[in-house]
Write a protein that holds these residues in place. Structure first.
Motif, short mmCIF file in Angstrom:
data_model
loop_
_atom_site.label_atom_id
_atom_site.label_comp_id
_atom_site.label_asym_id
_atom_site.label_seq_id
_atom_site.Cartn_x
_atom_site.Cartn_y
_atom_site.Cartn_z
N TYR A 190 0.80 -1.23 0.00
CA TYR A 190 0.00 0.00 0.00
C TYR A 190 0.83 1.28 0.00
O TYR A 190 0.29 2.37 -0.19
CB TYR A 190 -1.05 0.01 1.11
CG TYR A 190 -0.57 -0.12 2.54
CD1 TYR A 190 0.24 0.84 3.15
CD2 TYR A 190 -0.99 -1.19 3.34
CE1 TYR A 190 0.62 0.73 4.48
CE2 TYR A 190 -0.62 -1.32 4.65
CZ TYR A 190 0.18 -0.35 5.24
OH TYR A 190 0.56 -0.45 6.56
N PRO A 224 -1.86 0.35 -5.35
CA PRO A 224 -3.23 0.87 -5.24
C PRO A 224 -3.54 1.93 -6.30
O PRO A 224 -4.64 1.97 -6.84
CB PRO A 224 -3.24 1.47 -3.83
CG PRO A 224 -2.20 0.70 -3.08
CD PRO A 224 -1.12 0.43 -4.08
N GLU A 225 -2.55 2.78 -6.61
CA GLU A 225 -2.78 3.83 -7.61
C GLU A 225 -3.09 3.23 -8.97
O GLU A 225 -4.03 3.66 -9.65
CB GLU A 225 -1.56 4.74 -7.70
CG GLU A 225 -1.70 5.85 -8.73
CD GLU A 225 -0.49 6.77 -8.81
OE1 GLU A 225 -0.25 7.33 -9.89
OE2 GLU A 225 0.21 6.92 -7.79
N TYR A 266 -6.65 6.21 -1.53
CA TYR A 266 -6.24 6.39 -2.91
C TYR A 266 -7.39 6.82 -3.81
O TYR A 266 -7.20 7.59 -4.76
CB TYR A 266 -5.58 5.11 -3.44
CG TYR A 266 -4.17 4.95 -2.94
CD1 TYR A 266 -3.11 5.63 -3.55
CD2 TYR A 266 -3.88 4.15 -1.84
CE1 TYR A 266 -1.81 5.51 -3.08
CE2 TYR A 266 -2.58 4.02 -1.37
CZ TYR A 266 -1.55 4.70 -1.99
OH TYR A 266 -0.27 4.59 -1.52
N GLN A 300 -7.64 10.45 -3.28
CA GLN A 300 -6.50 11.13 -3.87
C GLN A 300 -6.60 11.22 -5.39
O GLN A 300 -6.19 12.21 -6.00
CB GLN A 300 -5.21 10.40 -3.45
CG GLN A 300 -3.92 11.19 -3.70
CD GLN A 300 -2.71 10.43 -3.17
OE1 GLN A 300 -2.43 9.33 -3.61
NE2 GLN A 300 -2.00 11.04 -2.23
N PRO A 306 2.88 6.79 1.24
CA PRO A 306 3.34 6.40 -0.10
C PRO A 306 4.82 6.74 -0.30
O PRO A 306 5.28 7.83 0.05
CB PRO A 306 2.45 7.24 -1.02
CG PRO A 306 1.20 7.45 -0.24
CD PRO A 306 1.65 7.61 1.19
N GLY A 309 2.36 7.74 -4.72
CA GLY A 309 1.62 8.82 -4.10
C GLY A 309 1.70 10.15 -4.81
O GLY A 309 1.18 11.15 -4.33
N ASN A 330 0.78 10.56 -8.13
CA ASN A 330 -0.12 10.52 -9.30
C ASN A 330 0.68 10.51 -10.60
O ASN A 330 0.27 11.09 -11.60
CB ASN A 330 -1.09 11.71 -9.28
CG ASN A 330 -2.31 11.47 -10.17
OD1 ASN A 330 -2.55 10.34 -10.62
ND2 ASN A 330 -3.07 12.51 -10.43
#
Length: 343
Positions: free
Chosen positions: A22, A27-28, A57, A60, A97, A316, A318
């Motif tokens: 994670y 997750p992204e 996420y 986010q 992240p 984290g 993007n």
């Protein structure tokens, strides 16, 4: 072992998708892939993870899709929502992240164990795994060199092999996560035969290739030059290839690795067998990095994953490209659909 057949109350195949580590990009890329894919009416996505991680996420990255949270696959009744299988035994600690930690490694192990257990109960037709961090997985007590070996052990697969797939360019591996200095001693006839045969069976049975053509790489420069640059080709690889051909397997080689992977569009091989990790990973990632799929041959159901790792340096932010996860999910769905009973 898989204990039951497809659950016929579901008109669509169920794809179990783990979140991986994670604090990595797993997750992204899962969130982004499900945002991109047109999954409604095609398959049921079951995200295996933790609600706190998922919500973090989703918030986010701004995923807008109905999500149904469950703690057991038996609770899933809808086919038009993303189902979040919440692993409530996971205590989310240090959700940061980009920062590897043992807690995230432990969680990734639990997510994978949960997906395997669901599959073994017949509650999913394929597994897609997001990247994990091998060192934190090991620190958390899961002593496997990678997810391939983890899955094979938990699913009682006596023979299995890792493959990388980019369209019709497929690479199978005789060895995977071992130090380079140990490779020559590991290349015994039994291991080479086992890996070639499991890949050959997979191509016939799951990929529906009637007579798979296989090329195997040499270990030494120039395929050993008749033994002058190494004896492995003469004493081990070529005799094993000859025995495999006697069994009816269409395999050729060993070929010098520096030319084997050149101009693959002009060759007619269905799979290339690499003898060690980087021998096969380098050419396929140069050919199609970010869009290739990691596949495990020999399991009772299809398992895929993206061709990259946790990428902590961009987690984290993007910045992660979901292309390989999209391809991994698409391949899992394609293979799951092959034998899925339609209503």
């Amino acid at each position: 072992m898989i204990t039951s057949a497809h659950n016929r109350k579901f008109p669509l195949p169920r794809i179990l998708i783990t979140l991986g580590d994670y604090n990595g990009v797993g997750p992204e890329v899962v969130v982004k892939a499900l945002r991109q894919l047109k999954w409604e009416g095609r398959f049921v996505p079951i995200v295996v993870g933790n609600a706190e991680v998922w919500d973090f996420y989703v918030s986010q990255l701004g995923l807008r899709a109905p999500t149904h949270r469950v703690i057991s696959c038996s609770e899933i009744s809808e086919v038009n929502t993303i189902c979040l299988l919440h692993c409530d035994q996971v205590k989310v600690e240090y959700l940061q992240p980009g920062q590897p930690c043992e807690a995230a490694g432990r969680a990734s192990g639990v997510f994978l164990e949960t997906a395997i257990a669901c599959a073994c109960r017949g509650e999913g037709e394929a597994i897609v795994t997001a990247p994990i961090c091998k060192s934190t997985l090991w620190a958390a007590g899961y002593h496997y060199p990678g997810q391939t070996e983890f899955l094979a052990d938990k699913m009682d697969a006596s023979s299995f092999a890792m493959m990388l797939i980019a369209g019709k360019f497929r690479v199978g591996f005789v060895t995977t996560h071992y130090p380079l200095r140990e490779i020559a001693s590991l290349l015994v006839p039994q291991l080479i035969s086992e890996k070639v045969e499991v890949v050959w069976r997979e191509l016939k049975q799951r990929f529906k290739i009637c007579d798979p053509t296989i090329a195997i790489a040499a270990l030494n420069p120039h395929a050993g030059e008749g033994g002058e640059l190494g004896r492995e080709e003469v004493e081990v690889i070529q005799p094993t290839v000859d025995r495999l051909r006697q069994k009816g397997i269409n395999i050729q080689g060993p070929f010098p690795a520096d030319s084997l992977f050149a101009n693959i569009e002009q060759k007619n091989f269905d799979v290339y067998m690499a003898l060690y990790h980087d021998q096969g990973m380098i050419p396929i990632k140069m050919y199609s990095f970010g869009k290739a799929v990691n596949y495990t041959a020999g399991l009772p159901i299809p398992r895929t994953s993206p061709d990259h790792g946790t990428a902590f340096d961009i987690a984290g932010k993007n910045k992660a490209d979901e292309s390989s996860m999209v391809e991994a999910i698409n391949l899992a769905v394609q293979l799951a659909e092959e034998g899925y009973p339609r209503s």
